[in-house]
Design an enzyme around this catalytic site. Structure first.
Site, short mmCIF file in Angstrom:
data_model
loop_
_atom_site.label_atom_id
_atom_site.label_comp_id
_atom_site.label_asym_id
_atom_site.label_seq_id
_atom_site.Cartn_x
_atom_site.Cartn_y
_atom_site.Cartn_z
N HIS A 199 -3.45 3.75 80.39
CA HIS A 199 -3.73 4.02 78.97
C HIS A 199 -5.21 3.94 78.64
O HIS A 199 -5.65 4.47 77.62
CB HIS A 199 -2.92 3.06 78.09
CG HIS A 199 -1.46 3.35 78.11
ND1 HIS A 199 -0.90 4.43 77.46
CD2 HIS A 199 -0.43 2.71 78.75
CE1 HIS A 199 0.41 4.44 77.67
NE2 HIS A 199 0.72 3.42 78.45
N CYS B 63 5.03 11.00 81.40
CA CYS B 63 4.42 9.75 81.82
C CYS B 63 5.57 8.75 81.95
O CYS B 63 6.67 9.13 82.35
CB CYS B 63 3.32 9.30 80.87
SG CYS B 63 3.77 9.27 79.12
#
Length: 209
Positions: free
Chosen positions: A111, A140
């Site tokens: 992230h 993801c």
């Protein structure tokens, strides 16, 4: 809020007042009505704290009519209908060996990764697949932040829309997306880079005798 109220990324092709850009539309039941802008982001929620399967209960979600689907981490069986799979999660399993007939790409984003160098090649991979009318899955771990960021970057480049427009367009079709603030900042940098490239091309065109 109309998702097309902001100008397109390049003013020279902006639609006339009151006219929407000519993007193909999905069927009504494939779209959500929630339209939250990047400047109104909810608090980022780590994927580990969510029930992933409840985010996309019907499986991969068609978010763009050029056969682009968004999803959380898939099973091998869920990958089989796709021609191209792009996995942008560091922690998601690399399944390329289990699906040899699928064009499989794994970019190990976290992230807080610096993704700017990957966006040109990844968006080009997506575009190349769309020109061949191939079915594309972008995922993801949760299908909320990193994969959504990549699709937004693709929309910005190939649909020629601003970050605000691109975010709102994807949000209208996958209402739970929530890119981290770090990824949003990198999309802002992507927008600057795209605008700079467009301006250079426009200036070069004007200089042609």
């Amino acid at each position: 809020m109309n998702i097309y109220t902001s100008p397109t990324r390049t003013p020279n092709i902006a639609p006339k007042s009151g006219q929407r850009p000519s993007l193909p539309m999905l069927a009504t039941d494939e779209r959500s009505t929630d339209k939250e802008s990047p400047n109104e982001d909810r608090e980022f929620v780590p994927c580990s704290s969510l029930d992933v399967r409840r985010i996309y209960p019907k499986g991969p979600l068609l978010v763009l009519p050029e056969k682009i689907y968004l999803y959380s981490e898939p099973t091998v069986k869920e990958l089989l209908p796709f021609d191209v799979v792009i996995n942008v999660a560091e922690e998601a399993n690399d399944l390329r060996m289990q699906v040899p007939a699928v064009e499989y790409h794994h970019y190990r984003w976290e992230h807080d990764s610096q993704i700017a160098l990957d966006l040109p090649s990844l968006t080009s991979i997506i575009h190349a697949a769309t020109t061949k009318r191939e079915k594309i899955l972008i995922h993801c771990q949760c299908g909320l932040s990193r994969s959504a960021t990549l699709i937004i970057a693709y929309i910005m480049k190939y649909h020629n829309l601003s970050l605000r427009h691109s975010y709102d367009l994807l949000k209208s079709r996958a209402d739970k997306i929530n890119p981290s603030i770090g990824l949003i900042f990198q999309l802002m940098e992507w927008e600057v880079a795209l605008n700079a490239k467009t301006n250079v091309q426009a200036n070069s065109y004007r200089k042609v005798p």
